[in-house]
Design a protein around this motif. Structure first.
Motif, PDB file in Angstrom:
ATOM      1  N   ARG A   1       0.832  -1.212   0.000  1.00 38.11           N
ATOM      2  CA  ARG A   1       0.000   0.000   0.000  1.00 38.11           C
ATOM      3  C   ARG A   1       0.864   1.259   0.000  1.00 38.11           C
ATOM      4  O   ARG A   1       0.598   2.219  -0.747  1.00 38.11           O
ATOM      5  CB  ARG A   1      -0.915  -0.011   1.222  1.00 38.11           C
TER       6      ARG A   1
ATOM      7  N   GLN B   1       2.408   1.708  -3.426  1.00 34.19           N
ATOM      8  CA  GLN B   1       1.417   2.204  -4.384  1.00 34.19           C
ATOM      9  C   GLN B   1       1.083   3.680  -4.122  1.00 34.19           C
ATOM     10  O   GLN B   1       0.944   4.474  -5.065  1.00 34.19           O
ATOM     11  CB  GLN B   1       0.151   1.348  -4.313  1.00 34.19           C
ATOM     12  N   ASP B   2       0.919   4.065  -2.870  1.00 32.19           N
ATOM     13  CA  ASP B   2       0.615   5.455  -2.543  1.00 32.19           C
ATOM     14  C   ASP B   2       1.739   6.375  -2.991  1.00 32.19           C
ATOM     15  O   ASP B   2       1.490   7.475  -3.540  1.00 32.19           O
ATOM     16  CB  ASP B   2       0.375   5.609  -1.040  1.00 32.19           C
TER      17      ASP B   2
ATOM     18  N   ASN C   1       1.535   6.654  -6.815  1.00 28.99           N
ATOM     19  CA  ASN C   1       0.407   7.487  -7.246  1.00 28.99           C
ATOM     20  C   ASN C   1       0.645   8.966  -6.923  1.00 28.99           C
ATOM     21  O   ASN C   1       0.340   9.863  -7.742  1.00 28.99           O
ATOM     22  CB  ASN C   1      -0.885   7.009  -6.597  1.00 28.99           C
TER      23      ASN C   1
ATOM     24  N   VAL D   1       6.690  -1.226  -6.228  1.00 32.53           N
ATOM     25  CA  VAL D   1       5.313  -1.715  -6.173  1.00 32.53           C
ATOM     26  C   VAL D   1       5.225  -3.149  -6.681  1.00 32.53           C
ATOM     27  O   VAL D   1       4.562  -4.007  -6.074  1.00 32.53           O
ATOM     28  CB  VAL D   1       4.389  -0.782  -6.979  1.00 32.53           C
ATOM     29  N   GLU D   2       5.890  -3.438  -7.784  1.00 32.82           N
ATOM     30  CA  GLU D   2       5.833  -4.803  -8.334  1.00 32.82           C
ATOM     31  C   GLU D   2       6.445  -5.818  -7.370  1.00 32.82           C
ATOM     32  O   GLU D   2       5.917  -6.924  -7.202  1.00 32.82           O
ATOM     33  CB  GLU D   2       6.556  -4.835  -9.673  1.00 32.82           C
TER      34      GLU D   2
ATOM     35  N   GLN E   1       4.042  -6.351  -4.531  1.00 33.14           N
ATOM     36  CA  GLN E   1       2.911  -7.158  -4.982  1.00 33.14           C
ATOM     37  C   GLN E   1       3.286  -8.635  -5.091  1.00 33.14           C
ATOM     38  O   GLN E   1       2.507  -9.518  -4.696  1.00 33.14           O
ATOM     39  CB  GLN E   1       2.420  -6.639  -6.341  1.00 33.14           C
TER      40      GLN E   1
ATOM     41  N   SER F   1       7.790   2.228  -9.381  1.00 27.53           N
ATOM     42  CA  SER F   1       7.013   1.129  -9.970  1.00 27.53           C
ATOM     43  C   SER F   1       7.648  -0.223  -9.646  1.00 27.53           C
ATOM     44  O   SER F   1       6.945  -1.222  -9.401  1.00 27.53           O
ATOM     45  CB  SER F   1       6.911   1.331 -11.485  1.00 27.53           C
TER      46      SER F   1
END
Length: 761
Positions: free
Chosen positions: A307, A310-311, A314, A416-417, A420, A413
């Protein structure tokens, strides 16, 4: 002529030295030992038979021990741990045979088997002393006596359903005696209680309870009951169990269990293996539970990390878009879209290469575990990894050429990957662990269940009998050799010659002289019954030696004596007299043993026949006692009636006069005298004749006795002229050669027992 002089005739005293003998050494004569053992083969056979009987008794009286075995497969537990690939090595472990063997023999596992089978209850029948095990296994009839009624017989058993004793009675014996109504027990506090089959006998005041489920034994039989501690029962079970890996790193464990019966061996082993499998399954389920708990603890953290990543991504994109619009609104749909396309393309390629690199790294690790560093497959994988690393490096270099905004977007990015990927893998592993926890099967499985062997593993009959045979044979050989060594008898002529006793002849052993009818009054003379026997050649050789040795002797009389009975004086005297007479000499044979003389039996004369004792007592003349023998030129003077005082009678001058008178009429006079160490008669006879020859029996006459005879004569001022080795047995002779002297011959002396007591008649 002085016949009473102490020295022997000069020609016998100064006889030529004996032929040189080979020097003895301290080396072990294997040939001689073999011959001694062969001669004592009956003793060896007796010891061997006795040892075999003892071995058979030990085998029959030893309780049987049976063995059961089983196979279990050990599997690697590392692959069952449901963790992400990057975290698995933190908790990964592998199973080894040594580790599993220790777990199998642990108190945790064996304690369950002990509790399941009640192995802390010990039931033993009372066995008869010494042969109890054999009596309890074989139908050996024993008298139905009160003292023997309590001992176990075949087929009797007692089965318990309950046994509980107070702590202070652990290990103490409880005596159970079968009665017509049931049974009676005697507790360690020496109290007795009556019980019935199938009913619980409880003593609530002390915490004792007993329930006999089955009892197959007649009244009077005794059984001994004990409850031992759990630790002792577990230790006993562990001592009966063995585990070893079948082959190196095979993952197959062979487990064996020994017990007093086939059924118990299989039952004990099955119980231990089932307890081991249960704990293994429980351990696998516990591991799955711990792994699932660990994953559940990591999931919130991984979700929070995803999270946050991702935040951040973004937020950065929004800020970058606002800056771009503020700078030039015309770029919103043109160059910015193109930049985003380039960024996404680079990010996709970098992610794909990183994924490929992780897969290559895993393949390389697996290949390195199987092959060496120089293996072509490993080199190929390394080349692929280097190629991917170069491509990734080029892409990262291209990223550095991008504007700062695109570089930051790519970095965020990638975070994030990665977050995830970790989060999704943890979720997948959590689901797998839930399934594994619900269907845990453990890392071991039983391939072959416990199967007992048909034959017992102990005692080993063939081994016991072989060892008994070997020990019996060795004991027999040792007995024969020690017995032969303890005799320390004369072994050959060299033993006598080393004591300054010239050996006139060696008379070998012959079976023809083994008279089994000694009590007959007509004993055969070997020189007449077996004239061609080689033994007679020995006497002819002795005759020749004496003939040439006594050419200048002052007296033609010789005394034949020995150290002790059984040397063969009488046999030698009578056969020497016969062969001398057959050679044309006039020979007079005198039985000078006035105590137990038996020469008359060779000539079938009555015991009352007048003889030497009557001549010395002047109750008979020489002509009355000088008897023809049926052999030409051979005459015989028996002992006559045994006098009460033989020594005093021989000391009279009549003996000297008799020798003088016989010297004028005969060419050879032979006096058969008693043993020197038994009486003094031979010394007196030696003074009257001047020549004394000692008869020594091969392997019978000890050298110490020969030395004692020499000292006896030296004390009396006399000297032995020489010796004759009689009864020489080449089979029991030293391998260096047969004994020999001035005369060589073969023969065996006829011996008899002496009991030197005055005899009437």
């Amino acid at each position: 002529m002085n016949i009473l002089r102490p020295d022997p005739p000069p020609n016998l005293r100064d006889s030529p030295p004996a032929p040189p003998q080979p020097a003895r050494d301290d080396e072990i004569d294997i040939g001689h030992l073999f011959l001694v053992a062969w001669k004592g083969k009956r003793w060896i056979a007796l010891f061997t038979v006795l040892a075999l009987m003892v071995g058979a008794f030990i085998y029959a009286n030893t309780p049987r021990t049976y063995q059961a075995d089983a196979l279990i497969q050990l599997e690697d537990r590392g692959g069952r741990l449901a963790l992400p690939e990057a975290m698995r090595e933190l908790v990964e472990s592998s199973t080894t045979a040594e580790t599993e063997t220790q777990i199998l023999s642990s108190r945790m596992v064996l304690g369950q088997a002990v509790a399941e089978l009640n192995l802390d209850w010990v039931v033993q029948p009372t066995l008869a002393p010494l042969i109890g095990s054999m009596v309890s296994r074989y139908p050996i009839p024993l008298p139905d006596h009160d003292l023997l009624r309590r001992y176990a017989r075949p087929g009797e058993r007692l089965t318990l359903d309950l046994l509980q004793v107070p702590p202070e009675w652990l290990g103490e014996e409880i005596i159970l005696t079968v009665t017509p109504e049931g049974y009676r027990i005697t507790t360690p506090d020496e109290r007795t209680h009556q019980g019935h089959l199938g009913e619980t006998l409880g003593l609530s005041d002390i915490g004792f309870a007993l329930n006999v489920q089955a009892l197959e034994a007649p009244p009077g039989r005794e059984f001994r009951l004990r409850q031992i501690s759990m630790l002792e029962a577990t230790t006993r079970l562990r001592n009966n169990m063995r585990g070893s890996e079948s082959g190196r790193q095979s993952g197959i464990l062979r487990v064996t269990m020994t017990a007093p019966s086939r059924a118990e061996a299989a039952r004990w082993l099955d119980a231990a293996l089932n307890a081991y499998v249960r704990q293994n399954i429980a351990r696998s389920a516990a591991e799955a539970e711990r792994s699932l708990e660990f994953i559940r603890q990591q999931l919130p953290q991984a979700e929070e990390t995803l999270r946050i990543a991702q935040d951040r991504l973004n937020s950065f994109r929004e800020e970058a878009a606002e800056r771009a619009l503020q700078r030039d609104p015309a770029l919103e749909g043109g160059e910015d879209a193109e930049a985003n396309f380039v960024t996404q393309s680079l990010l996709s390629q970098i992610s794909r290469l990183e994924t490929n690199l992780r897969e290559i790294a895993q393949r390389e690790e697996e290949t390195r575990a199987r092959f060496s560093e120089t293996h072509p497959l490993l080199r190929q994988i390394q080349q692929e990894r280097e190629s991917l690393e170069n491509r990734l490096s080029n892409l990262l270099d291209r990223v550095q050429d991008l504007p700062a905004t695109q570089r930051e977007i790519i970095s965020l990015s990638r975070d994030v990957e990665l977050a995830q990927q970790i989060y999704f893998e943890l979720q997948s592993r959590a689901q797998e662990m839930q399934v594994l926890q619900a269907s845990a099967v453990g890392s071991v499985r039983i391939i072959d269940t416990a199967e007992p062997q048909r034959n017992p593993v102990a005692p080993r009959r063939n081994l016991i009998l072989a060892v008994s045979l070997l020990v019996g044979g060795m004991a027999g050989i040792a007995f024969v050799l020690i017995r032969n060594w303890m005799r320390k008898g004369v072994q050959d002529a060299r033993d006598l010659e080393q004591m300054d006793l010239p050996v006139f002849a060696t008379i070998n052993y012959t079976e023809h002289a083994d008279f089994k009818h000694k009590r007959m009054d007509n004993l055969p003379i070997l020189a007449l019954t077996e004239p061609d026997d080689l033994v007679i050649e020995g006497f002819r050789s002795l005759r020749t030696s004496l003939h040439f040795g006594m050419l200048d002797a002052p007296s033609k009389a010789i005394v034949l004596t020995s150290a002790a009975p059984e040397a063969g004086k009488s046999f030698t005297s009578v056969n020497l007299a016969v062969v001398a007479a057959q050679a044309g000499q006039r020979v007079c044979l005198i039985d000078a043993d006035l105590r137990r003389g038996q020469l008359r039996r060779y000539f079938n004369l009555p015991r009352e026949q007048a003889g030497l004792a009557d001549i010395l007592a002047r109750s008979a003349k020489l002509k009355e006692t000088l008897l023809p023998t049926g052999v030409e030129d051979l005459f015989f003077i028996p002992t006559g009636r045994y006098p009460p005082n033989p020594s005093e009678l021989l000391m009279r001058r009549e003996l000297t006069e008799l020798v003088h008178e016989l010297d004028r009429e005969f060419d050879l006079i032979i006096l058969d005298s008693p043993p020197v160490l038994a009486v003094t008669d031979p010394v007196i006879l030696g003074r009257a004749t001047g020549t004394t020859i000692l008869i020594a029996r091969h392997s019978v006459t000890p050298l110490g006795e020969v030395e004692a005879v020499k000292k006896t004569y030296q004390t009396a001022g006399l000297r032995l002229a020489g010796a004759i080795l009689n009864g020489f047995d080449p089979r029991n002779a030293p391998a260096a050669g047969y004994g020999y002297g001035y005369g060589y011959g073969y023969g065996y002396g006829y011996g008899y027992r002496y009991a030197y007591k005055p005899r009437k008649g």
